[in-house]
Write a protein that holds these residues in place. Structure first.
Motif, PDB file in Angstrom:
ATOM      1  N   HIS A  61      76.279  74.516  16.262  1.00 17.89           N
ATOM      2  CA  HIS A  61      76.582  73.980  14.939  1.00 17.89           C
ATOM      3  C   HIS A  61      77.866  73.155  14.964  1.00 17.89           C
ATOM      4  O   HIS A  61      77.978  72.149  14.253  1.00 17.89           O
ATOM      5  N   LEU A  62      78.806  73.569  15.791  1.00 16.77           N
ATOM      6  CA  LEU A  62      80.029  72.791  15.985  1.00 16.77           C
ATOM      7  C   LEU A  62      79.688  71.443  16.619  1.00 16.77           C
ATOM      8  O   LEU A  62      80.200  70.399  16.206  1.00 16.77           O
ATOM      9  N   VAL A  63      78.803  71.465  17.601  1.00 16.49           N
ATOM     10  CA  VAL A  63      78.397  70.234  18.284  1.00 16.49           C
ATOM     11  C   VAL A  63      77.728  69.272  17.305  1.00 16.49           C
ATOM     12  O   VAL A  63      78.048  68.077  17.266  1.00 16.49           O
ATOM     13  N   VAL A  64      76.800  69.774  16.504  1.00 18.19           N
ATOM     14  CA  VAL A  64      76.098  68.923  15.546  1.00 18.19           C
ATOM     15  C   VAL A  64      77.073  68.350  14.520  1.00 18.19           C
ATOM     16  O   VAL A  64      76.994  67.179  14.145  1.00 18.19           O
ATOM     17  N   ALA A  65      78.028  69.162  14.080  1.00 21.69           N
ATOM     18  CA  ALA A  65      79.029  68.676  13.121  1.00 21.69           C
ATOM     19  C   ALA A  65      79.874  67.570  13.728  1.00 21.69           C
ATOM     20  O   ALA A  65      80.217  66.587  13.053  1.00 21.69           O
ATOM     21  N   LEU A  66      80.202  67.689  15.011  1.00 23.62           N
ATOM     22  CA  LEU A  66      80.971  66.648  15.680  1.00 23.62           C
ATOM     23  C   LEU A  66      80.150  65.370  15.806  1.00 23.62           C
ATOM     24  O   LEU A  66      80.660  64.260  15.612  1.00 23.62           O
ATOM     25  N   LEU A  67      78.868  65.512  16.102  1.00 22.81           N
ATOM     26  CA  LEU A  67      77.977  64.355  16.164  1.00 22.81           C
ATOM     27  C   LEU A  67      77.892  63.655  14.811  1.00 22.81           C
ATOM     28  O   LEU A  67      77.892  62.424  14.724  1.00 22.81           O
ATOM     29  N   GLU A  68      77.802  64.442  13.747  1.00 25.50           N
ATOM     30  CA  GLU A  68      77.725  63.861  12.408  1.00 25.50           C
ATOM     31  C   GLU A  68      78.974  63.053  12.091  1.00 25.50           C
ATOM     32  O   GLU A  68      78.898  61.967  11.522  1.00 25.50           O
ATOM     33  N   ARG A  69      80.122  63.583  12.470  1.00 33.98           N
ATOM     34  CA  ARG A  69      81.356  62.856  12.195  1.00 33.98           C
ATOM     35  C   ARG A  69      81.431  61.573  13.014  1.00 33.98           C
ATOM     36  O   ARG A  69      81.887  60.536  12.526  1.00 33.98           O
ATOM     37  N   GLN A  70      80.970  61.622  14.246  1.00 32.33           N
ATOM     38  CA  GLN A  70      80.945  60.413  15.064  1.00 32.33           C
ATOM     39  C   GLN A  70      80.021  59.369  14.457  1.00 32.33           C
ATOM     40  O   GLN A  70      80.318  58.172  14.466  1.00 32.33           O
ATOM     41  N   ALA A  71      78.891  59.822  13.929  1.00 29.11           N
ATOM     42  CA  ALA A  71      77.958  58.885  13.300  1.00 29.11           C
ATOM     43  C   ALA A  71      78.594  58.227  12.086  1.00 29.11           C
ATOM     44  O   ALA A  71      78.446  57.015  11.868  1.00 29.11           O
ATOM     45  N   ARG A  72      79.312  59.008  11.280  1.00 33.63           N
ATOM     46  CA  ARG A  72      79.965  58.445  10.092  1.00 33.63           C
ATOM     47  C   ARG A  72      81.037  57.427  10.476  1.00 33.63           C
ATOM     48  O   ARG A  72      81.282  56.470   9.742  1.00 33.63           O
ATOM     49  N   ALA A  73      81.660  57.615  11.633  1.00 35.67           N
ATOM     50  CA  ALA A  73      82.682  56.680  12.084  1.00 35.67           C
ATOM     51  C   ALA A  73      82.074  55.422  12.696  1.00 35.67           C
ATOM     52  O   ALA A  73      82.612  54.323  12.557  1.00 35.67           O
ATOM     53  N   LEU A  74      80.942  55.585  13.367  1.00 35.94           N
ATOM     54  CA  LEU A  74      80.321  54.474  14.089  1.00 35.94           C
ATOM     55  C   LEU A  74      79.499  53.558  13.203  1.00 35.94           C
ATOM     56  O   LEU A  74      79.649  52.331  13.239  1.00 35.94           O
ATOM     57  N   LEU A  75      78.616  54.135  12.415  1.00 35.95           N
ATOM     58  CA  LEU A  75      77.593  53.333  11.738  1.00 35.95           C
ATOM     59  C   LEU A  75      78.132  52.299  10.751  1.00 35.95           C
ATOM     60  O   LEU A  75      77.573  51.206  10.664  1.00 35.95           O
ATOM     61  N   PRO A  76      79.193  52.580   9.991  1.00 41.99           N
ATOM     62  CA  PRO A  76      79.693  51.521   9.104  1.00 41.99           C
ATOM     63  C   PRO A  76      80.073  50.251   9.846  1.00 41.99           C
ATOM     64  O   PRO A  76      79.851  49.144   9.355  1.00 41.99           O
ATOM     65  N   ARG A  77      80.638  50.392  11.049  1.00 45.59           N
ATOM     66  CA  ARG A  77      81.012  49.211  11.820  1.00 45.59           C
ATOM     67  C   ARG A  77      79.781  48.469  12.330  1.00 45.59           C
ATOM     68  O   ARG A  77      79.758  47.236  12.378  1.00 45.59           O
ATOM     69  N   VAL A  78      78.747  49.213  12.683  1.00 48.80           N
ATOM     70  CA  VAL A  78      77.499  48.594  13.118  1.00 48.80           C
ATOM     71  C   VAL A  78      76.833  47.873  11.953  1.00 48.80           C
ATOM     72  O   VAL A  78      76.343  46.743  12.092  1.00 48.80           O
ATOM     73  N   LEU A  79      76.805  48.517  10.786  1.00 47.76           N
ATOM     74  CA  LEU A  79      76.195  47.901   9.603  1.00 47.76           C
ATOM     75  C   LEU A  79      76.949  46.656   9.162  1.00 47.76           C
ATOM     76  O   LEU A  79      76.337  45.668   8.734  1.00 47.76           O
ATOM     77  N   THR A  80      78.263  46.686   9.277  1.00 46.60           N
ATOM     78  CA  THR A  80      79.060  45.507   8.920  1.00 46.60           C
ATOM     79  C   THR A  80      78.669  44.315   9.787  1.00 46.60           C
ATOM     80  O   THR A  80      78.558  43.179   9.302  1.00 46.60           O
ATOM     81  N   ALA A  81      78.443  44.565  11.068  1.00 39.51           N
ATOM     82  CA  ALA A  81      78.023  43.492  11.974  1.00 39.51           C
ATOM     83  C   ALA A  81      76.670  42.933  11.561  1.00 39.51           C
ATOM     84  O   ALA A  81      76.452  41.714  11.570  1.00 39.51           O
TER      85      ALA A  81
END
Length: 206
Positions: A61-81
């Motif tokens: 559950h810790l791993v999945v939570a870390l993945l979720e946070r990484q996704a929230r950090a990554l995807l806005p920059r990808v969407l902006t592009a």
């Protein structure tokens, strides 16, 4: 008890969660996935071991939570592009290029992504961590595709979840390719061809 210890002790659960995720990210950066244990996270955060279990429960559950946070950090920059382009081919190419570039420039932030499908994250052997990671990225990328396509009136010829799976597969392949392509030229040529084919497949009826 010092003033700092008292302040730390009364943090909200949400604040404590972010603190522990910060610590988990540092553990992965410094010690790799094998070093990501609840005890290591507790030690890095300076809290009792039981605090990690209280906030996250099992390690996966810790791993999945870390993945979720990484996704929230990554995807806005990808969407902006992607948002800078109205043509699907160009939007996909910009988004995929941004995604791969982020992985190349900040590899330590993404070491967990490749390892997320490993059995080391899923000691129960039931595939729960792997399935959670796949569902997380599928939903996030599908949402991004819809966010781009709907305002532009672009209709895909496949379900959006299938499109998301295809984008993720392309990125996964390119990231693996980039690991043995120091200057990125081979990966860039492959990206152009793969994205062009994917854009065509997503808009051309079978």
């Amino acid at each position: 008890m010092t003033e700092d210890e008292g302040t730390r002790g009364y943090r909200s659960r949400a604040d404590r969660r972010e603190e522990l995720l910060d610590a988990a990210a540092l553990v992965v950066r410094d010690d790799g996935l094998s070093g990501l244990t609840t005890r290591a996270v507790a030690a890095r955060a300076g809290v009792a071991h039981g605090v990690v279990h209280y906030v996250f429960g099992a390690r996966q559950h810790l791993v999945v939570a870390l993945l979720e946070r990484q996704a929230r950090a990554l995807l806005p920059r990808v969407l902006t592009a992607a948002e800078e382009h109205d043509d699907l081919d160009d939007a996909l190419d910009a988004a995929v290029a941004a995604w791969v570039d982020l992985v190349r420039r900040e590899p330590e932030r993404f070491r967990l992504l490749e390892a997320a499908s490993s059995s080391t994250l899923d000691p129960t052997g039931d595939g729960a961590a792997m399935e959670a990671e796949r569902a997380l990225w599928q939903a996030a990328v599908a949402s991004g595709i819809e966010h781009w396509a709907v305002p532009r009136g672009v209709t895909l010829t496949v379900p959006v979840v299938d499109a998301a799976d295809a984008v993720i597969a392309v990125v996964d392949g390119l990231v693996r390719s980039s690991a043995s392509d120091p200057d990125g030229t081979v990966t860039e040529r492959a990206r152009v061809l793969l994205v062009r084919g994917l854009a065509h497949a997503l808009t051309t009826p079978r």
